[in-house]
Structures are given as C-alpha cells and as structure tokens.
Design an enzyme around this catalytic site. Structure first.
Site, PDB file in Angstrom:
ATOM      1  N   LYS A 182       0.837  -1.204   0.000  1.00 50.59           N
ATOM      2  CA  LYS A 182       0.000   0.000   0.000  1.00 50.59           C
ATOM      3  C   LYS A 182       0.869   1.251   0.000  1.00 50.59           C
ATOM      4  O   LYS A 182       0.625   2.200  -0.762  1.00 50.59           O
ATOM      5  CB  LYS A 182      -0.918  -0.013   1.216  1.00 50.59           C
ATOM      6  CG  LYS A 182      -1.974   1.088   1.216  1.00 50.59           C
ATOM      7  CD  LYS A 182      -2.919   0.934   2.411  1.00 50.59           C
ATOM      8  CE  LYS A 182      -3.688  -0.354   2.333  1.00 50.59           C
ATOM      9  NZ  LYS A 182      -4.647  -0.518   3.451  1.00 50.59           N
ATOM     10  N   ARG A 216      -3.433   3.088   8.515  1.00 45.76           N
ATOM     11  CA  ARG A 216      -3.774   1.834   7.840  1.00 45.76           C
ATOM     12  C   ARG A 216      -2.556   0.923   7.761  1.00 45.76           C
ATOM     13  O   ARG A 216      -1.435   1.387   7.593  1.00 45.76           O
ATOM     14  CB  ARG A 216      -4.287   2.098   6.418  1.00 45.76           C
ATOM     15  CG  ARG A 216      -5.553   2.945   6.326  1.00 45.76           C
ATOM     16  CD  ARG A 216      -5.869   3.224   4.861  1.00 45.76           C
ATOM     17  NE  ARG A 216      -7.016   4.094   4.680  1.00 45.76           N
ATOM     18  CZ  ARG A 216      -8.270   3.688   4.522  1.00 45.76           C
ATOM     19  NH1 ARG A 216      -8.536   2.407   4.513  1.00 45.76           N
ATOM     20  NH2 ARG A 216      -9.240   4.552   4.368  1.00 45.76           N
ATOM     21  N   GLY A 261      -8.189  -6.879   4.619  1.00 43.71           N
ATOM     22  CA  GLY A 261      -9.008  -6.938   5.819  1.00 43.71           C
ATOM     23  C   GLY A 261      -8.418  -7.715   6.963  1.00 43.71           C
ATOM     24  O   GLY A 261      -9.054  -7.848   8.016  1.00 43.71           O
ATOM     25  N   MET A 284      -5.650  -7.036   8.745  1.00 45.44           N
ATOM     26  CA  MET A 284      -5.023  -6.218   9.787  1.00 45.44           C
ATOM     27  C   MET A 284      -5.846  -4.951   9.991  1.00 45.44           C
ATOM     28  O   MET A 284      -6.895  -4.775   9.369  1.00 45.44           O
ATOM     29  CB  MET A 284      -3.570  -5.922   9.413  1.00 45.44           C
ATOM     30  CG  MET A 284      -2.700  -7.178   9.459  1.00 45.44           C
ATOM     31  SD  MET A 284      -0.970  -6.863   9.059  1.00 45.44           S
ATOM     32  CE  MET A 284      -1.067  -6.430   7.331  1.00 45.44           C
ATOM     33  N   ARG A 328      -3.330  -1.042  -6.061  1.00 42.44           N
ATOM     34  CA  ARG A 328      -2.547  -2.270  -5.998  1.00 42.44           C
ATOM     35  C   ARG A 328      -2.909  -3.096  -7.225  1.00 42.44           C
ATOM     36  O   ARG A 328      -3.961  -2.873  -7.844  1.00 42.44           O
ATOM     37  CB  ARG A 328      -2.847  -3.064  -4.727  1.00 42.44           C
ATOM     38  CG  ARG A 328      -4.297  -3.503  -4.604  1.00 42.44           C
ATOM     39  CD  ARG A 328      -4.590  -4.117  -3.252  1.00 42.44           C
ATOM     40  NE  ARG A 328      -6.008  -4.381  -3.073  1.00 42.44           N
ATOM     41  CZ  ARG A 328      -6.568  -4.688  -1.908  1.00 42.44           C
ATOM     42  NH1 ARG A 328      -5.826  -4.737  -0.827  1.00 42.44           N
ATOM     43  NH2 ARG A 328      -7.857  -4.914  -1.825  1.00 42.44           N
ATOM     44  N   HIS A 384     -15.692  -7.423   1.361  1.00 47.38           N
ATOM     45  CA  HIS A 384     -14.696  -8.314   1.967  1.00 47.38           C
ATOM     46  C   HIS A 384     -14.859  -9.735   1.446  1.00 47.38           C
ATOM     47  O   HIS A 384     -13.876 -10.390   1.058  1.00 47.38           O
ATOM     48  CB  HIS A 384     -14.841  -8.284   3.492  1.00 47.38           C
ATOM     49  CG  HIS A 384     -13.959  -9.270   4.196  1.00 47.38           C
ATOM     50  ND1 HIS A 384     -14.370 -10.543   4.507  1.00 47.38           N
ATOM     51  CD2 HIS A 384     -12.677  -9.177   4.623  1.00 47.38           C
ATOM     52  CE1 HIS A 384     -13.388 -11.189   5.119  1.00 47.38           C
ATOM     53  NE2 HIS A 384     -12.353 -10.375   5.200  1.00 47.38           N
ATOM     54  N   SER A 428      13.757 -42.847 -12.613  1.00 48.46           N
ATOM     55  CA  SER A 428      12.499 -42.145 -12.354  1.00 48.46           C
ATOM     56  C   SER A 428      12.325 -42.094 -10.843  1.00 48.46           C
ATOM     57  O   SER A 428      12.349 -43.139 -10.178  1.00 48.46           O
ATOM     58  CB  SER A 428      11.308 -42.862 -12.993  1.00 48.46           C
ATOM     59  OG  SER A 428      10.108 -42.180 -12.706  1.00 48.46           O
ATOM     60  N   CYS A 434       7.838 -39.467 -11.142  1.00 51.14           N
ATOM     61  CA  CYS A 434       6.510 -39.988 -11.475  1.00 51.14           C
ATOM     62  C   CYS A 434       5.599 -40.065 -10.257  1.00 51.14           C
ATOM     63  O   CYS A 434       4.507 -40.609 -10.337  1.00 51.14           O
ATOM     64  CB  CYS A 434       6.609 -41.360 -12.130  1.00 51.14           C
ATOM     65  SG  CYS A 434       7.421 -42.608 -11.103  1.00 51.14           S
ATOM     66  N   TYR A 494      12.091 -34.669 -17.071  1.00 50.04           N
ATOM     67  CA  TYR A 494      10.640 -34.653 -17.235  1.00 50.04           C
ATOM     68  C   TYR A 494       9.944 -34.848 -15.891  1.00 50.04           C
ATOM     69  O   TYR A 494      10.542 -35.305 -14.914  1.00 50.04           O
ATOM     70  CB  TYR A 494      10.176 -35.732 -18.218  1.00 50.04           C
ATOM     71  CG  TYR A 494      10.323 -37.157 -17.728  1.00 50.04           C
ATOM     72  CD1 TYR A 494       9.336 -37.767 -16.955  1.00 50.04           C
ATOM     73  CD2 TYR A 494      11.462 -37.902 -18.046  1.00 50.04           C
ATOM     74  CE1 TYR A 494       9.477 -39.072 -16.515  1.00 50.04           C
ATOM     75  CE2 TYR A 494      11.610 -39.208 -17.607  1.00 50.04           C
ATOM     76  CZ  TYR A 494      10.618 -39.790 -16.837  1.00 50.04           C
ATOM     77  OH  TYR A 494      10.754 -41.075 -16.384  1.00 50.04           O
TER      78      TYR A 494
END
Length: 894
Positions: A25, A94, A103, A105, A338, A454, A777, A845, A865
């Site tokens: 903020k 704030r 919301g 804090m 934001r 909210h 694997s 896997c 992979y």
C-alpha cells in the site's frame, strides 16, 4: 560505519520498488504521488520499524523523532494541525504488508478528533452531523481495535438508538443522537478498560500505529498468511494519510474501482460506489453500493477524472489495478492502488488481452497465470435447466460451482468440514473474523455487499466460489436459517448449490457438466475468449519450457486422454493395475501354485492379457516413450482380506476348500510391514517367472506394434531398487527375455531398462546404480515415506492436521516436495548419477510431478521430465514453462 536507518518515508520519497520496506500500500501511494495523481499527502512507517517492535515490544528509539518530523511536514502541506480545536487535520492509520492481506489487519480512521476538535470540524465543514458521525466512528474503531473492547457492545448501542428512532440505517440518526451515542461509546470504553478514550491526538496516533503493528500477529492475519503461504517475518508497514471525507453529503462518496472486471477479465471500468460514506462502509458491505457506472450520473466530472486515472495506472503497472477513491464535495482523491486480485478466468483473459495489446510480452503473460488457476478452470460447472429456478440472485463475485450444506458461522463451517462435509458459509456480510470459515467452506454466500466487499475480495484471492449481495435473502444467523422473498426457508444442514459464475443459489444439489476449458484443452478448439486465451497461453508455454511433461496412465483409454491433454509420453504405467477386477483370479492362481508347472500355467494365462494392454497403450502413445513399471505392491494386495476369510470359514458348516487354500496363502504371505517387505524388485527376483512374463508381454507388444507400422518406444522400469546388485540381476533377466523375443520374431528390440529411485539408500548410492541403468524415475511418494519414516495413509489421518496447525509443516510433504530432505536426496542422486552416466535421463513420477511448487524444484534440480495424472497435465505444462522463466518477472502483488 553503519548508515542510520530511516523508519519513516513521506509518500513523495518512496516508489513502487520499495514494497518490501513500505509495504504494497505504501509503495502504491508513493508511486501514485510520483505520477502526479491526486493523492492525499502522508507518510509510511516502514516494515523495519514493525520488526523492531515485534521483536522488542517497543518502537525503535528514533521513531518518535521521525514521526514528529513527518507529521510536521504533513501539517505544513495541509495548512492544518493534527487535532487542532478550530479546523483540525485528521489522519487515517492503515496497515500495508508487502503482500496483499485484505481486511486481515487493522485500520483506524479520523485520528485527531476529540471533545474539542469535533466542534472545530463541525464549524469548518458546516455540518454538525458529519462531525459527530466521524467522532463516533473514531471512538468505536479505536475502542475496538486499539483498546480491545468487544465490538458487539458498540453495535448493540447503535442498534438500540436505531430501534428508539424506528430507523434501519445509521444515516438516519441526527447529530444530537450521534453525540449521545459517542458519549455512550466512551462510557463503554471506560467501563470495559478502566481508562478513558484518549483525548490527545499524538497519543491517538502513537497507539494506533502500535495497534497496526500488533495486528500482524493477530489470529486472522496468521490464518491468512498460513493459507496464502506468506512468510511470518515480513512485518507490516503503517500508512498515515490526511483524511478526505466521502461522508459530507450527497456530493461526496467513496468507492473501489478496477481497471478491468476482476471476475471475468472483461475490459472497462468496474467497481462499486457509495455516496455519503467512508471507505470502510463499501468494504464491509453493510450498505449496498451502486455500480460504478452510476457515478457518471451522480458526478460526471469525477467519473471522467477517475477513468483517466485508471488508464494512467493500468498503463503504468501494465496490469489490472484495484483503486480506492473518495469524492469530497466534488473533488476526486485516489487513496490506494494495488495490482488487483482476480479470478482464474480473469487472470488468463487479462494476461492474454494485455499481450494482444502489446502492453506485456508473451513471457510476461505466462508468468502472470499459474497452474492452480488453470486447474480451477477445468472444474465442472452446473448443468442448469430452464426449470431450475434459483432461490436467489446475487453478484457473481468469484466463479465456479459448489454444492454443500448450509452453515451460518465460521466455527460450524470448520467443524463440519473437518468431519468431511462440503459446506456453504452463509452470512449477511463477512468480516475478517470469518476467514477460518471461508477457508473451510466450498462457497460463500452473503445477502449484502458487491464485487468489492470483503467476501468477494477474499474469496477471489482464495479461488473460492462466492455470490454476494443476494438481497432477496433474509439471513438469520442466530436462528440458523435464511428466508427468500418468496417465503422459502433454508435451515442449517440443508443442501444448496452456489453458482459463482451466474450469481445464483439453488436448493439441492444441481448436476454438473464438463468445463468448456477442459473440453477445449482436449479438443484443441477454442469456443470463446477465455478458451482462446488458455490455448494460446499453453501453446507459448510448450515453446518455452525445458522440462517434458508425461502422464501416469495405466489403460489405453487413459493414454488417449493424456495425449489429447498434451502428454509427451507416459512416465508411469503401473502394471499391477492390470491384475485387478476379473483378472484377480489368475493372480490368485499364481500365488496359490504349489509347483513350477502350476505357476507357469497361471503366468501363461496372464501373458496375453498383459500383452494386449501394452499394445493398446503403445498404440495410443505411438512415437512417444512409455515407461512400464513391473509389478510393485506385495502379493497380499491381490488376495482377500485375512479377517474376512477367517470369519467366512468359521461360520460355514462346509467350508469351500478354495477359501481354505486362500487363507493358507494369506497366512504364508502375511508381513507385519508389507510396504517395506516383499515387493518391487524383491518380488520379481523371488517369484520365478513373474518378471519374465511381464517383460515378454512388453517385448511382444512392441513387436506387434512394429509389424503394424507403429513406432513403439517402450521402457522397462524396475521398482524399489536399493542396491546396484538387485538392478543387475533384474536387468539380466529382462535382457534375456528381450533377446529371446527378438530372436524368435526376427525383430530388433530397443527397450531401455531403468529403475525407480524411491529409497534413501538408492538415492545415496545413485552413482553405483547408474552404472546399470538407462534411466532414473524418482518415485517421490515412497521416497517421502521412507525418508520421513511414516506411512502416508496413517499419518494424514492422524497427526498431519496437528502438524499443519502448529506449523511443523507449511504444507503436507506428500503434496509439495520437502526440498530440504527429500529434495536434497533427489539433487544428490542426479548429480552422482550424471557423473557416472552423463546422458542418463531422469524424471519424477510421484504425485509431486503435478504439483506447481514441486515442478519448479525439479526444473532447478535438472530433471528431464515430470509425470502426473492426465487431469493435471495442462497445469504441469504451464508450471514447467513458468519454472523456465522464474525470476524474469514476479507476481508478488497478486
């Protein structure tokens, strides 16, 4: 010599690059100030100051001086002094953490009002009611947030005044009643705390800042951080800003605006506006706001200015921006920006559209979406028929389809969800205290609020289905029921279906239909803007990623679907799954065999069935690798339950001899800990002919496909190897069979032989094992169990919830790989194996192969992979590409 640390920055001194220090903020306020937007002046107390306070219980010694200096600068800029008795400057206090925690804090507005300055504010504004309403708000907010008074005590006092006047909203209380209410509030504070509401503005400011610091460790903030995996040690900044007032009458108001629709991603201004109100009224949803477009009629000039500022911010941030604003007597102020939270649908569409608009690159668009969002888009939706009339309509705040039993409080939501029920949390409007219930619920339904309330903001951030502002519902929390405007009563425990895409709620469980995105991913055909965005994004992901993505598939049908979803082969074909169902009797016959002849007869019966399965899978994956794991689980899994057999024999007058034979076999094969017993390569070496039969079935399937003109690429994988000697013995047997089939058919066979690394010893001796392997694997499910020394099924049902709650685990090590332990074994094994065999192919896997965070780790570890279930393939393809681009752009603000 250490440079003195600065704990307070004026907005004009910061920038968006300082989010770690100023919080999201504060960095946004600083950036908007630099851009020349109309931001009320102020300053930010840094996260570093918060960290010192949380560690020591006291503010840094330098903070008091820096605060005084910053406040003096703010007073000069505004031409007013904080709390002055004639024309007071008021400020808001704030929170502002680096990562958005909507919301979670504290916020305290109207700091600077007291028994003297309230009269000065009334005179300066010309509105006595406004002044007393602001003072009432401060005492209420300060009393609850800073002094710890139960908020319900204030609400009960307000309700009593409304009842006395026979009015329904606070706006109908006049100045005298608000003054009286303020005195009552101060009396409540005195009674509950033993001290008076502080009259000195400087004390109000200091205590408010400390309260915001303290809220970092509040219950709801900690729950939210745990849910969103936000680090605990970041702390919050505190933003002190000159108050501007949206509650000065009909020519004033407050709102929240988005540069694009956060629910769908559609272009255009979206949001809510509430005239004659302060910002908390919009977010809390206690009054129903109007769509932002209504501001165009109410105040055309402010509407046009807001549009200009929104375009400036989106062009600057190159993303969806979430903006809070206030209109004070026709003058527009921007209070916050934001990068906005958005639904999965909106995330893909916005990223795609910004790419098309040349605002961001294709790589940047890829980084702004993730696998979890793509998975949510693949979930089914409701198949609503014309006759399925909804109980109610509301605002489609967060899309998706959810069915569950109705609950009316967060504690019940958590309890019933813990018992395995799907629940829908119903509230008039949610508050931050409802967060635990929202996390537990499948959907959230409120009778008040809009897309910026909210409930909407938090649900979107968590990917929860949400419908807000269903005004036709009367929610009776105490009575645990809600009533529709047609008189239908829905009680706690009743089942409802919530459609977050359409904004409707239905009684009962609606049928589901396949997702359009899921259908498009299988067909490759786009049907709308969203599916086009998803397909384009995945096409670029496939071009970017280094990791191949394969599928875990055991049947030809699974293989066909996996290939349609983008699999580049099969990384795990479990052969034991082919022994279930009607074939179980043949496996039983093999186990019951008393001599080689009987056993060979049973294996011979299984051979053509296995060959047919392998042929179908190789055909579906023609030209792509298919890694076939030889039988892994212990034999007892293919026999009836020991207790059931014993009971059946005891209760039967003339027992079936076959049952007696089965019980003898069960007793013979019984192990105290079968998952660490005779299974995998041990079983293949101990049961003559079993491994040879499976390898022969693979070899003959390859021959059949070659003769049909196919391009089979079968690979044979030996499970549960712990030492190179085991692998050499198994490999010799497999090579013998392959040579026999090749000689007998006159067909050259090329079937690589490798192993699963699923034991710590195998990982630690991988250099030796690599001498006899063509590929590795990693079976991370068993590797996690054997490294941690726990049983997944037992642990998850017993102490895992406790460990997660107490923070021993941030996430289950079976969901996301434990990088410090299991991951370190993977890294050591890869490094050691490639030292011996540089060309060794390595993959994974286990279930981690489809987990986004784990995929990023496997990319860094150098695997070739990942393999996962077919449904997780699209998300894995996307995350493999994001892993390649990791670090090129962050999405911290989301």
């Amino acid at each position: 010599m250490n440079t003195p640390r600065t704990y307070v920055y004026a907005f004009a001194e910061g920038s968006r690059d300082m989010a770690g220090l100023l919080g999201g903020k504060g960095a946004g306020l600083a950036e908007m100030t630099r851009l020349g937007l109309p931001v009320p002046p102020g300053f930010t107390v840094t996260t570093e100051a918060c960290k010192v306070y949380l560690a020591t219980g006291e503010e840094p010694p330098e903070l008091a001086v820096e605060l005084a200096r910053a406040l003096a600068g703010l007073e000069r800029a505004m031409g007013r002094d904080l709390g002055a008795p004639d024309d007071p400057l008021l400020v808001s206090v704030r929170s502002g953490a680096r990562f958005s925690m909507p919301g979670m804090m504290e916020t305290i507005l109207d700091i600077g009002l007291n028994d003297a300055s309230v009269h000065g504010l009334a005179k300066a504004s010309g509105q006595e009611r406004f002044a007393w309403d602001s003072y009432r708000r401060l005492v209420q907010m300060f009393g609850h947030t800073v002094m710890g008074v139960d908020g319900d005590l204030f609400q009960d006092a307000i309700a009593a005044h409304r009842a006395k006047r026979a009015v329904t909203v606070d706006q109908e209380l006049d100045a005298a009643e608000l003054a009286e209410l303020t005195e009552e509030f101060k009396g409540i504070i005195r009674r509950e705390t033993g001290e008076d509401f502080p009259q000195h503005p400087a004390e109000q400011l200091r205590r408010a800042i400390r309260a915001v610091f303290d809220s970092w460790n509040g219950e709801r903030a900690r729950v939210y951080r745990h849910r969103e995996h936000i680090p605990e040690d970041l702390g919050t900044a505190v933003n002190v800003q000159a108050m501007v007032f949206g509650n000065l009458g009909p020519d004033s108001g407050t709102g929240v605006a988005f540069t694009r629709d956060p629910a769908t991603g559609a272009r255009g201004m979206y949001g809510d506006y509430l005239s004659d109100a302060q910002g908390e009224d919009v977010v809390a949803g206690v009054r129903d706001a109007v769509p932002l477009a209504e501001l165009k009629r109410l105040d055309p000039r402010s509407y046009v200015e807001l549009g200009d500022h929104l375009r400036t911010l989106e062009n600057h941030y190159r993303d969806l921006c979430d903006v809070e604003f206030t209109v004070e007597r026709g003058r527009l102020w921007i209070l916050q920006t934001r990068v906005g939270k958005r639904t999965a649908q909106a995330a893909f569409r916005i990223a795609h559209d910004l790419r098309e608009e040349k605002a961001i690159t294709a790589d940047e668009a890829l980084v702004r979406v993730d696998g979890a969002e793509l998975t949510r888009l693949m979930f089914p939706r409701f198949d609503v028929r014309p006759t399925d009339a909804p109980l109610a309509h509301g605002v489609p705040a967060s899309p998706g389809a959810a069915v569950g039993v109705v609950v009316f409080d967060p504690a019940t939501a958590r309890r019933r969800a813990a018992d395995g029920e799907d629940v829908v949390l119903v509230r008039r409007e949610t508050t931050p205290d409802d967060l635990p219930g929202m996390i537990a619920a499948q959907a959230v339904l409120t009778s008040r609020g809009g897309k910026t309330s909210h409930a909407a903001v938090v649900a979107r951030g968590m990917g929860k289905v949400c419908v807000c502002g269903a005004e036709s519902l009367t929610v009776d929390v105490a009575g645990k029921r809600f009533t529709t405007d047609t008189g239908v009563v829905v009680r706690e425990g009743d089942t409802v279906s919530v459609d977050g895409t359409a904004g409707t709620v239905h009684l009962g469980a609606l049928p589901l239909t396949a997702s359009e995105v899921g259908r498009a991913l299988e067909t490759g055909e786009a049907t709308d803007e969203l599916t086009a965005a998803v397909l384009d994004t995945l096409a670029h992901a496939d071009a970017v990623r280094r990791l191949e993505v394969r599928a875990n598939a055991d049947t030809p049908e699974d293989a066909v679907r996996a290939r349609a979803l983008g699999a580049q082969g099969i990384g795990l074909c479990r052969t034991e799954h082919m022994f279930l169902g009607e074939r179980r009797a043949l496996v039983e016959a093999m186990i019951l065999a008393r001599d080689d002849t009987a056993r060979e007869r049973a294996l011979a019966a299984l051979l053509p069935l296995q060959r047919e399965d392998f042929t179908g899978i190789l055909k579906a994956m023609d030209g792509l690798p298919v890694t076939i794991r030889l039988i892994d689980p212990p034999l007892h899994e293919f026999l009836p339950d020991r207790t059931e057999l014993a009971v059946r024999l005891a209760r039967t007058e003339h027992p079936d001899p076959h049952d007696r034979e089965l019980l003898d076999a069960v007793e013979r094969t019984h192990e105290q800990n079968p998952m660490l017993g005779l299974r995998g390569v041990r079983l293949g070496l101990a049961v003559p002919g079993l491994m040879a039969m499976q390898v022969r079935a693979v070899a003959e399937a390859v021959v059949a496909r070659l003769r049909d003109g196919g391009r089979p690429r079968a690979e044979i994988m030996i499970p549960l190897v712990g030492t190179v000697e085991e692998l050499r013995l198994a490999r010799a047997e497999a090579e013998r069979v392959l040579a026999e089939v090749a000689a007998g058919t006159g067909t050259a066979l090329d079937c690589p032989i490798g192993t699963m690394i699923e034991l710590p010893r195998a990982a630690l001796t991988a250099g030796r094992i690599a001498e006899a392997a063509d590929f590795f694997s990693f079976g991370t499910n068993d590797l996690t169990q054997t490294t941690w020394g726990l049983s997944r099924d037992d642990a998850e049902a017993s102490f895992f919830p406790l460990y997660l709650d107490k923070g021993v685990f941030d996430v289950s090590p079976f969901e996301t790989i434990d990088q410090e332990g299991v991951g370190r074994l993977v890294e050591l094994a890869v490094q050691a194996a490639r030292t011996v065999n540089p060309g060794l192919e390595t993959g994974v896997c286990g279930e981690h192969g489809g987990d986004p965070a784990s995929i990023h780790f496997f990319h860094r570890a150098g695997l070739d992979y990942v393999s996962c279930s077919p449904f997780r393939l699209p998300a894995a393809r996307l995350e493999a590409a994001r892993a390649t681009l990791e670090g090129t752009e962050t999405s911290d603000s989301r």
